[in-house]
Motif scaffolding. Structure first.
Motif, mmCIF file in Angstrom:
data_model
loop_
_atom_site.group_PDB
_atom_site.id
_atom_site.type_symbol
_atom_site.label_atom_id
_atom_site.label_comp_id
_atom_site.label_asym_id
_atom_site.label_seq_id
_atom_site.Cartn_x
_atom_site.Cartn_y
_atom_site.Cartn_z
ATOM 1 N N ASP A 14 18.117 -23.926 -53.701
ATOM 2 C CA ASP A 14 17.878 -25.362 -53.577
ATOM 3 C C ASP A 14 17.921 -26.022 -54.952
ATOM 4 O OD1 ASP A 14 15.281 -25.121 -54.818
ATOM 5 O OD2 ASP A 14 14.506 -24.423 -52.898
ATOM 6 N N LYS A 15 17.889 -27.334 -54.969
ATOM 7 C CA LYS A 15 18.063 -28.094 -56.210
ATOM 8 C C LYS A 15 16.982 -27.777 -57.230
ATOM 9 C CE LYS A 15 18.442 -32.821 -57.971
ATOM 10 N NZ LYS A 15 18.383 -34.275 -57.628
ATOM 11 N N ASP A 16 15.722 -27.698 -56.794
ATOM 12 C CA ASP A 16 14.621 -27.438 -57.722
ATOM 13 C C ASP A 16 14.763 -26.068 -58.379
ATOM 14 O OD1 ASP A 16 13.561 -29.900 -57.123
ATOM 15 O OD2 ASP A 16 12.105 -29.134 -55.668
ATOM 16 N N TYR A 62 17.516 -24.368 -58.745
ATOM 17 C CA TYR A 62 18.699 -24.408 -59.604
ATOM 18 C C TYR A 62 18.359 -24.996 -60.967
ATOM 19 C CZ TYR A 62 23.395 -25.625 -61.238
ATOM 20 O OH TYR A 62 24.542 -25.739 -61.986
ATOM 21 N N GLU A 63 17.592 -26.071 -60.970
ATOM 22 C CA GLU A 63 17.223 -26.706 -62.233
ATOM 23 C C GLU A 63 16.275 -25.824 -63.037
ATOM 24 O OE1 GLU A 63 15.745 -30.465 -60.964
ATOM 25 O OE2 GLU A 63 17.744 -31.371 -60.767
ATOM 26 N N PRO A 73 27.719 -27.425 -57.010
ATOM 27 C CA PRO A 73 27.084 -27.917 -55.783
ATOM 28 C C PRO A 73 27.657 -27.228 -54.546
ATOM 29 C CG PRO A 73 27.794 -29.738 -57.199
ATOM 30 C CD PRO A 73 28.403 -28.493 -57.757
ATOM 31 N N SER A 111 26.373 -29.729 -48.919
ATOM 32 C CA SER A 111 25.091 -30.364 -49.229
ATOM 33 C C SER A 111 25.153 -31.882 -49.266
ATOM 34 C CB SER A 111 24.574 -29.839 -50.575
ATOM 35 O OG SER A 111 25.486 -30.130 -51.620
ATOM 36 N N LYS A 163 24.672 -36.207 -52.251
ATOM 37 C CA LYS A 163 23.647 -35.882 -53.235
ATOM 38 C C LYS A 163 23.299 -34.412 -53.075
ATOM 39 C CE LYS A 163 21.616 -40.514 -53.470
ATOM 40 N NZ LYS A 163 20.355 -41.307 -53.339
ATOM 41 N N PRO A 164 23.848 -33.549 -53.915
ATOM 42 C CA PRO A 164 23.673 -32.100 -53.740
ATOM 43 C C PRO A 164 22.207 -31.685 -53.737
ATOM 44 C CG PRO A 164 25.376 -32.556 -55.371
ATOM 45 C CD PRO A 164 24.718 -33.859 -55.071
ATOM 46 N N MET A 165 21.828 -30.971 -52.702
ATOM 47 C CA MET A 165 20.476 -30.420 -52.598
ATOM 48 C C MET A 165 20.502 -28.892 -52.620
ATOM 49 S SD MET A 165 18.669 -33.084 -52.619
ATOM 50 C CE MET A 165 17.066 -32.368 -52.277
ATOM 51 N N ARG A 166 21.706 -28.318 -52.733
ATOM 52 C CA ARG A 166 21.852 -26.857 -52.785
ATOM 53 C C ARG A 166 23.000 -26.520 -53.724
ATOM 54 N NH1 ARG A 166 20.163 -22.324 -50.395
ATOM 55 N NH2 ARG A 166 18.597 -23.575 -49.329
ATOM 56 N N TYR A 167 22.817 -25.419 -54.458
ATOM 57 C CA TYR A 167 23.812 -25.027 -55.454
ATOM 58 C C TYR A 167 24.156 -23.546 -55.307
ATOM 59 C CZ TYR A 167 23.133 -29.473 -57.875
ATOM 60 O OH TYR A 167 23.088 -30.806 -58.182
#
Length: 348
Positions: free
Chosen positions: A105-107, A109-110, A118, A122, A125-129
């Motif tokens: 998920d985005k969190d 990934y960051e 991306p 998703s 607005k990408p929420m998964r990477y």
């Protein structure tokens, strides 16, 4: 509805399986006019091999140099996160090519800070990477900055732990190592695939002609019709189409023939493509002697929550996570190859 592609050829039957190189949770074959398991197929099933479940395994252990040198570089190593949901959780898969694929998920990934892209599914607005780490890349050697960053990230910055299904196909000449002994300090358990046999009685089977993919009125059913019929057989849907049935009005496509008995075998577990290739070879050899059956069907299902499906194509779930293929091997050793995927998947 899954997309469906169909091919017909009598050459290079195993090229597809050797390219796809993915593990499977379910393999089934159907042999019309057969009541007992042929000895060659019985031996092939007995050799399907063990797989392992390792609980709470930190991801960084799969990128450790010792693991890479012991397993990744000396055979085909497969790993897949267990009980993770591709549309909600972080998931990971180790491919026999040595590539580790992460879907996060985005969190996460960051937090990881590793290079990725991306997800194709998703939205705007990408929420998964998707992150890919090639463990066999020369630029990912033990002294490289790239490798040390991956190790530091997974070991110290963001520790990810999963339950993993693991299996290894050894290709070297020396005595192979053991996944069981390597992960002896972890919670590891060995499993054997579950094999079930069913003899189906008085089955109405479609008439097929290997050179008639589109079918022919009153002569042969199409590949699409056969694929739908096969789904009904494997899910034990009634084909009687009786007026009192509220569950199914499906009936066998025409033309068809009544088969007194058919052998249905299902193998469930973490099954490697090398074992499927061997099983396919034994199915082909089944026709070396005269048989009543005109064809045999071999269906292979991919994991619904795997981050990849065909080769390294990204896989998503949407409604069912479908990704499967079916070989129809004819007595002439010609074959059909049918592939089906859901909407969140690249067409093979």
């Amino acid at each position: 509805m899954p997309a469906l592609s169909t091919f017909s050829s009598n050459n290079q039957l195993f090229t597809f399986l050797k390219k796809i190189q993915r593990h499977s949770p379910l393999v089934s074959f159907l042999i019309p006019d057969c009541g007992t398991v042929p000895e060659a197929l019985k031996n092939a099933l007995a050799d399907v091999g063990q797989y392992y479940l390792v609980k709470n395994l930190p991801l960084h252990e799969l990128v450790a140099q010792e693991f890479i040198n012991t397993f990744v570089k000396k055979g085909s190593c497969y790993a897949l996160t267990y009980t993770t949901r591709i549309d909600q959780d972080s998931t990971a898969a180790l491919l026999p090519t040595g590539k580790l694929i992460l879907s996060v998920d985005k969190d996460t990934y960051e937090e990881l800070g590793l290079q990725g892209r991306p997800s194709l599914y998703s939205g705007k607005k990408p929420m998964r990477y998707i992150i890919t780490v090639d463990l066999t890349d020369s630029a990912c050697g033990p002294d490289s900055k790239k490798y040390n960053r991956v190790i530091w990230t997974l070991k110290e910055k963001k520790v990810l732990e999963f339950d993993f299904l693991l299996a290894w196909h050894h290709t070297g000449s020396e005595e192979p190592s053991s996944l069981m002994s390597y992960f002896s300090k972890n919670q590891i358990q060995a499993y054997q695939p579950k094999i079930t046999f069913n003899t189906l009685r008085n089955v109405q089977c479609p008439v097929l002609e290997n050179n008639k993919l589109q079918g022919e009125p009153e002569a042969a059913c199409s590949a699409q019709e056969f694929f739908e019929w096969l789904g009904a057989i494997f899910t034990h849907v009634g084909l009687e189409n009786t007026s009192s049935s509220f569950l199914s009005t499906y009936s066998c496509p025409q033309p068809s023939t009544l088969v007194e008995q058919a052998l249905l075998c299902t193998v469930t577990g973490f099954i490697l493509p090398e074992k499927i290739i061997h099983l396919l070879e034994q199915i082909r050899s089944y026709f070396e002697e005269p048989k009543l059956a005109d064809w045999i069907s071999l269906v292979v299902h991919g994991f619904a929550d795997s981050p990849v499906s065909w080769k390294e194509s990204e896989h998503g779930f949407l409604k069912g996570g479908e990704n499967l293929y079916n070989f129809v091997i004819f007595r002439s050793l010609d074959y059909w190859l049918q592939m089906a995927v859901g909407a969140y998947d690249d067409c093979p």
